[in-house]
Enzyme design. Structure first.
Site, PDB file in Angstrom:
ATOM      1  N   THR A 163       0.869  -1.192   0.000  1.00 29.46           N
ATOM      2  CA  THR A 163       0.000   0.000   0.000  1.00 29.46           C
ATOM      3  C   THR A 163       0.899   1.234   0.000  1.00 29.46           C
ATOM      4  O   THR A 163       1.312   1.680  -1.063  1.00 29.46           O
ATOM      5  CB  THR A 163      -0.978  -0.012   1.202  1.00 29.46           C
ATOM      6  OG1 THR A 163      -0.240  -0.198   2.393  1.00 29.46           O
ATOM      7  CG2 THR A 163      -2.012  -1.103   1.032  1.00 29.46           C
ATOM      8  N   LYS A 189       4.525  -6.781   3.906  1.00 27.04           N
ATOM      9  CA  LYS A 189       4.263  -5.394   3.547  1.00 27.04           C
ATOM     10  C   LYS A 189       4.011  -4.632   4.834  1.00 27.04           C
ATOM     11  O   LYS A 189       3.624  -5.188   5.865  1.00 27.04           O
ATOM     12  CB  LYS A 189       3.094  -5.262   2.585  1.00 27.04           C
ATOM     13  CG  LYS A 189       1.783  -5.783   3.064  1.00 27.04           C
ATOM     14  CD  LYS A 189       0.860  -4.830   3.799  1.00 27.04           C
ATOM     15  CE  LYS A 189       0.766  -3.484   3.148  1.00 27.04           C
ATOM     16  NZ  LYS A 189      -0.254  -2.676   3.910  1.00 27.04           N
ATOM     17  N   THR A 200      -0.899  -1.395   7.024  1.00 29.11           N
ATOM     18  CA  THR A 200      -1.067  -2.505   7.952  1.00 29.11           C
ATOM     19  C   THR A 200       0.148  -3.356   7.715  1.00 29.11           C
ATOM     20  O   THR A 200       0.743  -3.318   6.654  1.00 29.11           O
ATOM     21  CB  THR A 200      -2.358  -3.283   7.589  1.00 29.11           C
ATOM     22  OG1 THR A 200      -3.343  -3.026   8.568  1.00 29.11           O
ATOM     23  CG2 THR A 200      -2.125  -4.774   7.509  1.00 29.11           C
ATOM     24  N   GLU A 287       7.636   5.062   7.608  1.00 25.22           N
ATOM     25  CA  GLU A 287       7.231   6.336   7.012  1.00 25.22           C
ATOM     26  C   GLU A 287       8.197   7.458   7.409  1.00 25.22           C
ATOM     27  O   GLU A 287       8.347   7.767   8.587  1.00 25.22           O
ATOM     28  CB  GLU A 287       5.796   6.653   7.423  1.00 25.22           C
ATOM     29  CG  GLU A 287       4.837   5.668   6.757  1.00 25.22           C
ATOM     30  CD  GLU A 287       3.412   5.788   7.239  1.00 25.22           C
ATOM     31  OE1 GLU A 287       2.522   5.409   6.467  1.00 25.22           O
ATOM     32  OE2 GLU A 287       3.200   6.252   8.355  1.00 25.22           O
ATOM     33  N   ASN A 410       1.747  11.698   6.918  1.00 24.73           N
ATOM     34  CA  ASN A 410       0.552  11.441   7.710  1.00 24.73           C
ATOM     35  C   ASN A 410      -0.339  12.650   7.948  1.00 24.73           C
ATOM     36  O   ASN A 410      -1.522  12.498   8.244  1.00 24.73           O
ATOM     37  CB  ASN A 410       0.941  10.799   9.041  1.00 24.73           C
ATOM     38  CG  ASN A 410       1.414   9.381   8.831  1.00 24.73           C
ATOM     39  OD1 ASN A 410       0.655   8.554   8.350  1.00 24.73           O
ATOM     40  ND2 ASN A 410       2.669   9.119   9.150  1.00 24.73           N
ATOM     41  N   SER A 415      -6.836  14.867   1.782  1.00 22.28           N
ATOM     42  CA  SER A 415      -6.989  16.319   1.739  1.00 22.28           C
ATOM     43  C   SER A 415      -8.461  16.680   1.591  1.00 22.28           C
ATOM     44  O   SER A 415      -9.308  15.815   1.558  1.00 22.28           O
ATOM     45  CB  SER A 415      -6.187  16.899   0.596  1.00 22.28           C
ATOM     46  OG  SER A 415      -6.664  16.392  -0.623  1.00 22.28           O
TER      47      SER A 415
END
Lengths: 415, 415
Positions: A163, A189, A200, A287, A410, A415
């Site tokens: 993802t 992943k 996840t 991230e 994050n 948006s």
């Protein structure tokens, strides 16, 4: 509603996807179901076992676990699997009765092709929360996907479950049981312990070993504790985290009845190492991550206490931002040790960074020279060792730094 | 080694420092001991009680608590105080035996001027960790500071205990006990639950009420749970967090022997409100904060369960970054509820943002319109309500968003 996730590859990514081995008795396929916004992106992964495989699994402890996790938990007690279907782009979490129905529909769709019960099909979904899974898109492409099953399209399988990940994650190893060769191959992943919109942690490990489900479950639990349960990006826990181990039983080794069988020693080591490899790849795709951080804790009351202290350090925003800034800020490490609530001996607390002591017996070293520490902190790999001086418990955990990139991803994701 | 902290005032700061009332029997003074790098900055606060005051305190639960906290805990059982000395610029934490000696030296210095035992002097330090406190600088300026004691230099007192704070924090209220007027005035500092280089949460509340130490301690514990223990900036816990309540006993109300005395009702409410006011000011000065967030949880098994769920939401980096981005991301709230480990009823989970439902009975509302929610999220005050549908427990917690400002402050703090 969703902006495209960042496509720049993490600076901590491995140079390339590894060469991966097929697992006898397992075939894989991938497809485009159109669940992801981009129609060119793989979003479906199907694994089929030629004969019933033994299966083990560990799942999120979240009390808001998603419909696919509830399905897998329910069927795991039988210990048998004929197939696994995973979609990305939609997590099928918080979708009420429709979510449960979607799981059943997907499982039945696969079962019809394979010729098995729906309960022998494991299901996972990862992606947006709270939107109904368009399972009819999955069912529609399934026959074509089923026809394309092959022995080892590992790279595509790893891509199909991604993802917000910036690179596909895989690992493969050969080992032996009772002198006979055994293969273990796995994909994972996750880009953050979780980012529940579009992420996840999922990991699937396959082996041709011939092991009963009870033995697999014991092996997996131990491997998970020292790998996936010892990593953290941001302390947040997914509603869908899943780690499963499937054994096709095609290897030629003697029967194994107990997890304590000495013939399992090398297999256990290989499984632990493979899970750790995959877990590290998840951290390397954390991230906004710029640095890969290893935190080794020793001298604790127990292994569990050591891991709790390690995760307290690894989850501290102040420690993670200090490392992002290249600052060997031992005061923040002391703070994080303290807030863990574990027993420590303040006057024999020792901390080193990159092998260089920054605190000896609870105080800065005499004539402390920051130069070698600063040099270590400037690199991509940061190693912290903390000895808390009360016992023999030790554990190592891994995390990444907390950077502007994490905020960008994050805070600006939708948006 | 330290860069100057950011001096821009938080956008969430109150318009001005409040008008604050003197507390009969209490005098305050401030000074420049030169512990802070800037010689023009106040870094010393002295409070002296004309007669022995009753005292209560709650302190950090960190297992690496600093030398001043250990000193205060040790003497609290006597329940009496004659003075309080606080320095900023150095936390006197992880300084070994020298740290304990520095506390004794400071306490003795004050005791000599006041004419009391060192054990009746409470001590706190806040600032850099792991560097010896130059206590001789404190002792040197003490006589001059002592001579300048006045009834109510509250603003300067609040400034003198600041570290990374961007504004001084104070609150004052009049109430009554048994029909007689009573005053409560307090100051606090903290900019983040903690930033252990140069911060920590300190709060001092003073009243002229005539209450025994046991009653004060019970009142303070309750007030702290619903205020300072219900706020979080970044989940990190200081080695020095301190909240103390001093009662000079100069008010003219009848004697109170028990915390359950009905005559205490208004006082209790006033104390709770004042502590909450100060706690909110700490959040309003949260590092990098752009939004003030209230999270109300209801329907939990107990008050404690509700607070745990609230803090799980408030501490989630994914929730905090979503709010920073103006995103009413209810999936992340669900995730944070789930990871709290508390009992919830998934099919009756209700979430509203700014009074607008974003999840009803565990799923998005039919025909969900994001417009009013987005408008609420664009403001400086964000209110989230979560009902988990299993009981009657409720609690409210407060936090701020996680922004680039937090990374700037904490990743670039030292260089």
């Amino acid at each position: 509603m969703s902006k495209a996730p960042k496509t720049v590859v993490s600076p901590l990514a491995p140079a390339r996807f590894p060469d991966m081995l097929p697992v006898s008795g397992l075939r894989l396929a991938t497809g485009h179901a159109g669940i992801k916004a981009s129609s060119t992106k793989l979003d479906l992964m199907l694994a089929v076992f030629d004969r019933p495989a033994s299966v083990a699994g560990v799942f999120t402890k979240s009390s808001t676990a998603g419909a696919p996790v509830r399905w897998c938990r329910k069927h795991l007690s039988k210990g048998k699997a004929r197939a696994l279907i995973v979609n990305s782009g939609n997590a099928n979490v918080y979708t009420g009765k429709a979510g449960d129905n979607a799981v059943v529909t997907a499982a039945k769709g696969v079962a019809g092709l394979v010729g098995c019960r729906a309960g022998d099909v494991y299901v996972a979904s990862t992606g947006v929360i709270g939107e109904n899974l368009p399972v009819e898109k999955v069912v529609k492409v399934l026959p074509r996907v089923y026809k394309s099953l092959k022995a080892a399209p590992w790279h595509d399988a790893a891509v199909a479950i991604m993802t917000t990940d910036t690179f596909p994650k895989g690992a493969s190893v050969t080992t032996e049981i009772g002198g006979k060769p055994v293969t273990i191959s796995g994909i994972a992943k996750g880009s953050g312990m979780i980012a529940p919109d579009m992420a996840t942690m999922l990991a699937y490990v396959f082996t041709d070993a011939k092991l009963p489900a009870g033995v697999l479950q014991s092996l997996l639990k131990v491997a998970a504790d020292a790998s996936f349960n010892s990593i953290t990006v941001d302390s947040d826990t997914s509603t869908s985290d899943t780690l499963q181990l499937f054994a096709t039983g095609q290897a030629k080794h003697p029967a194994i009845a107990k997890v304590g069988d000495p013939a399992l020693r090398k297999f256990r080591q290989a499984l632990d190492a493979l899970c750790l490899d995959l877990a590290h790849q998840v951290i390397r795709d954390g991230e906004g991550a710029q640095k890969f951080i290893e935190i080794a804790v020793s001298g604790a009351k127990s292994t569990r206490a050591a891991r709790t202290i390690g995760l307290s350090i690894a989850n501290s925003p102040l420690v993670k931002t200090a490392i992002a800034g290249g600052d060997a800020n031992w005061g923040r490490i002391v703070m994080a040790v303290g807030k863990s609530g574990q027993d420590i001996a303040e006057t024999s607390l020792n901390i080193s960074v990159g092998g260089h002591p920054v605190a000896i017996n609870g105080a800065p070293p005499a004539g402390y020279d920051e130069t070698p520490v600063a040099k270590h902190m400037a690199g991509q790999n940061v190693a912290i060792h903390v000895d808390v001086g009360v016992g023999r418990g030790k554990a190592t955990v891994w995390t990444c730094d907390l950077t502007h990139g994490y905020i960008d991803i994050n805070a600006d994701y939708r948006s």
